[in-house]
Design a protein around this motif. Sequence first.
Motif, PDB file in Angstrom:
ATOM      1  N   HIS A 142       0.823  -1.212   0.000  1.00 20.68           N
ATOM      2  CA  HIS A 142       0.000   0.000   0.000  1.00 20.68           C
ATOM      3  C   HIS A 142       0.861   1.270   0.000  1.00 20.68           C
ATOM      4  CE1 HIS A 142      -3.481  -2.529   0.689  1.00 20.68           C
ATOM      5  NE2 HIS A 142      -4.210  -1.486   0.398  1.00 20.68           N
ATOM      6  N   LEU A 143       1.965   1.220   0.750  1.00 23.76           N
ATOM      7  CA  LEU A 143       2.854   2.387   0.795  1.00 23.76           C
ATOM      8  C   LEU A 143       3.461   2.654  -0.578  1.00 23.76           C
ATOM      9  CD1 LEU A 143       4.581   1.771   4.228  1.00 23.76           C
ATOM     10  CD2 LEU A 143       3.011   3.627   3.671  1.00 23.76           C
ATOM     11  N   MET A 144       3.840   1.574  -1.293  1.00 28.09           N
ATOM     12  CA  MET A 144       4.423   1.729  -2.634  1.00 28.09           C
ATOM     13  C   MET A 144       3.384   2.286  -3.600  1.00 28.09           C
ATOM     14  SD  MET A 144       7.623   0.939  -2.955  1.00 28.09           S
ATOM     15  CE  MET A 144       8.320  -0.034  -4.274  1.00 28.09           C
ATOM     16  N   PHE A 145       2.143   1.803  -3.491  1.00 32.54           N
ATOM     17  CA  PHE A 145       1.064   2.262  -4.373  1.00 32.54           C
ATOM     18  C   PHE A 145       0.793   3.746  -4.131  1.00 32.54           C
ATOM     19  CE2 PHE A 145      -3.498   2.381  -5.707  1.00 32.54           C
ATOM     20  CZ  PHE A 145      -3.316   1.929  -7.007  1.00 32.54           C
ATOM     21  N   TRP A 146       0.793   4.132  -2.845  1.00 34.42           N
ATOM     22  CA  TRP A 146       0.591   5.531  -2.448  1.00 34.42           C
ATOM     23  C   TRP A 146       1.695   6.415  -3.044  1.00 34.42           C
ATOM     24  CZ3 TRP A 146      -3.443   7.695   0.145  1.00 34.42           C
ATOM     25  CH2 TRP A 146      -3.272   9.005   0.586  1.00 34.42           C
ATOM     26  N   LEU A 147       2.927   5.895  -2.927  1.00 32.23           N
ATOM     27  CA  LEU A 147       4.105   6.615  -3.432  1.00 32.23           C
ATOM     28  C   LEU A 147       4.003   6.816  -4.934  1.00 32.23           C
ATOM     29  CD1 LEU A 147       6.725   7.425  -1.875  1.00 32.23           C
ATOM     30  CD2 LEU A 147       7.776   5.414  -2.867  1.00 32.23           C
ATOM     31  N   LEU A 148       3.576   5.762  -5.652  1.00 38.70           N
ATOM     32  CA  LEU A 148       3.424   5.829  -7.100  1.00 38.70           C
ATOM     33  C   LEU A 148       2.374   6.874  -7.481  1.00 38.70           C
ATOM     34  CD1 LEU A 148       4.200   4.388  -9.823  1.00 38.70           C
ATOM     35  CD2 LEU A 148       2.160   3.017  -9.515  1.00 38.70           C
ATOM     36  N   ALA A 149       1.294   6.934  -6.677  1.00 39.92           N
ATOM     37  CA  ALA A 149       0.207   7.862  -6.995  1.00 39.92           C
ATOM     38  C   ALA A 149       0.616   9.315  -6.768  1.00 39.92           C
ATOM     39  CB  ALA A 149      -1.026   7.512  -6.171  1.00 39.92           C
ATOM     40  N   ILE A 150       1.387   9.573  -5.673  1.00 36.59           N
ATOM     41  CA  ILE A 150       1.697  10.968  -5.346  1.00 36.59           C
ATOM     42  C   ILE A 150       2.933  11.491  -6.061  1.00 36.59           C
ATOM     43  CG2 ILE A 150       0.505  10.973  -3.105  1.00 36.59           C
ATOM     44  CD1 ILE A 150       3.253  10.685  -1.762  1.00 36.59           C
ATOM     45  N   LEU A 151       3.817  10.581  -6.558  1.00 39.65           N
ATOM     46  CA  LEU A 151       5.045  11.054  -7.225  1.00 39.65           C
ATOM     47  C   LEU A 151       4.715  11.620  -8.614  1.00 39.65           C
ATOM     48  CD1 LEU A 151       7.932   8.552  -6.390  1.00 39.65           C
ATOM     49  CD2 LEU A 151       7.558  10.845  -5.535  1.00 39.65           C
TER      50      LEU A 151
ATOM     51  N   ILE B  69     -21.384  15.379  -7.647  1.00 34.67           N
ATOM     52  CA  ILE B  69     -20.755  15.677  -6.346  1.00 34.67           C
ATOM     53  C   ILE B  69     -19.254  15.918  -6.551  1.00 34.67           C
ATOM     54  CG2 ILE B  69     -20.081  14.629  -4.129  1.00 34.67           C
ATOM     55  CD1 ILE B  69     -22.802  13.273  -4.065  1.00 34.67           C
ATOM     56  N   ASN B  70     -18.728  16.949  -5.913  1.00 35.26           N
ATOM     57  CA  ASN B  70     -17.303  17.237  -5.969  1.00 35.26           C
ATOM     58  C   ASN B  70     -16.584  16.327  -4.975  1.00 35.26           C
ATOM     59  OD1 ASN B  70     -14.756  18.232  -6.056  1.00 35.26           O
ATOM     60  ND2 ASN B  70     -15.333  20.373  -5.802  1.00 35.26           N
ATOM     61  N   LEU B  71     -15.773  15.412  -5.503  1.00 35.13           N
ATOM     62  CA  LEU B  71     -15.141  14.409  -4.636  1.00 35.13           C
ATOM     63  C   LEU B  71     -14.082  15.012  -3.722  1.00 35.13           C
ATOM     64  CD1 LEU B  71     -14.833  11.533  -7.210  1.00 35.13           C
ATOM     65  CD2 LEU B  71     -16.330  11.581  -5.249  1.00 35.13           C
ATOM     66  N   HIS B  72     -13.572  16.186  -4.104  1.00 35.61           N
ATOM     67  CA  HIS B  72     -12.587  16.863  -3.247  1.00 35.61           C
ATOM     68  C   HIS B  72     -13.163  17.140  -1.865  1.00 35.61           C
ATOM     69  CE1 HIS B  72      -9.193  17.857  -5.877  1.00 35.61           C
ATOM     70  NE2 HIS B  72     -10.081  17.753  -6.834  1.00 35.61           N
ATOM     71  N   ARG B  73     -14.472  17.435  -1.870  1.00 37.57           N
ATOM     72  CA  ARG B  73     -15.109  17.829  -0.604  1.00 37.57           C
ATOM     73  C   ARG B  73     -15.659  16.642   0.170  1.00 37.57           C
ATOM     74  NH1 ARG B  73     -18.450  22.719  -3.070  1.00 37.57           N
ATOM     75  NH2 ARG B  73     -16.706  23.993  -3.764  1.00 37.57           N
ATOM     76  N   LEU B 148      -7.863   8.786  -3.759  1.00 37.84           N
ATOM     77  CA  LEU B 148      -7.561   9.375  -2.449  1.00 37.84           C
ATOM     78  C   LEU B 148      -6.150   9.951  -2.431  1.00 37.84           C
ATOM     79  CD1 LEU B 148      -8.623   9.633   0.543  1.00 37.84           C
ATOM     80  CD2 LEU B 148      -7.374   7.550   1.007  1.00 37.84           C
ATOM     81  N   ALA B 149      -5.220   9.236  -3.089  1.00 37.87           N
ATOM     82  CA  ALA B 149      -3.819   9.664  -3.081  1.00 37.87           C
ATOM     83  C   ALA B 149      -3.609  10.913  -3.932  1.00 37.87           C
ATOM     84  CB  ALA B 149      -2.922   8.527  -3.571  1.00 37.87           C
ATOM     85  N   ILE B 150      -4.315  11.002  -5.095  1.00 40.07           N
ATOM     86  CA  ILE B 150      -4.044  12.134  -5.986  1.00 40.07           C
ATOM     87  C   ILE B 150      -4.889  13.360  -5.665  1.00 40.07           C
ATOM     88  CG2 ILE B 150      -3.192  10.727  -7.912  1.00 40.07           C
ATOM     89  CD1 ILE B 150      -5.910  11.088  -9.292  1.00 40.07           C
ATOM     90  N   LEU B 151      -6.018  13.188  -4.924  1.00 37.49           N
ATOM     91  CA  LEU B 151      -6.856  14.364  -4.626  1.00 37.49           C
ATOM     92  C   LEU B 151      -6.215  15.229  -3.552  1.00 37.49           C
ATOM     93  CD1 LEU B 151     -10.597  13.200  -4.665  1.00 37.49           C
ATOM     94  CD2 LEU B 151      -9.383  14.540  -6.338  1.00 37.49           C
TER      95      LEU B 151
END
Lengths: 151, 151
Positions: A142-151, B69-73, B148-151
Amino acid sequence: MYGIPTTKSGIILRIGQCVFAAVSIGVMAAASGFSTTTAFRYLIASMGLQFLWSFGQACFYIQAWRHHINLHRTTKLQLFVVGDWVTATLSLAAACSSAGVVVLYTKDTDICSVETKLSCGMFQISIAFAFVSWFLLAISSHLMFWLLAIL
Amino acid sequence: MYGIPTTKSGIILRIGQCVFAAVSIGVMAAASGFSTTTAFRYLIASMGLQFLWSFGQACFYIQAWRHHINLHRTTKLQLFVVGDWVTATLSLAAACSSAGVVVLYTKDTDICSVETKLSCGMFQISIAFAFVSWFLLAISSHLMFWLLAIL
């Protein structure tokens, strides 16, 4: 961020996965009568795969930590995320199928008390270690997936 | 992006999960002799939980799609991700433990050919539907986690 490559906690997580997978294989292989059940043989194969994967990842994490690798430039990250997910799914599948068989042996029938040559206690210990190993891998995954999404 | 709330593909994914979980429960409940095995009873319970969860999510997705619906909120997103992950893990665990028992019944022993009152074929069909339902939930779960990670 804890648990990612380039951090000590990430390396500890990976080494933990290796250790628990190895102990799970050892206990299952030492239990008498495991080879007659497909689920138990599959557990050994799956934990073997997880051991190799986590060992490889541990080496990468140690390298990333020592040489301060910039993860932004690592194109392998997607491959690692997919590999983590596949390995984690196979490990959970193996642990659960073995657990289903052990519950059948101990609760639903009296096979364990009748067939004294089956080491049911050791099956349970091996499966418990497999679950711990899977849980540590799920965290890393999950941490790696999170990292991939935010990088 | 396909498969997320506010998209038609997301709604179809959720409805697919509901349908396959319901079929899995129906086939297992109709199979004779399922109640003697803990793994099969657990499969019904777990698919019941997945049906309820996916149905609730489908309602939320339809609402999000109709009212833009705005998913950010949406502060519920974290809760949904955790719920998705827990439900998906329980479903995979149930499907795999049942599969382990069915392999024991059909391959490792000759219980299925000896005990004619066990409907082994229906067990297998029910488990196949449970795996399909889990796979669809796994896709939804990963898309929500990504969101969730990219928002």
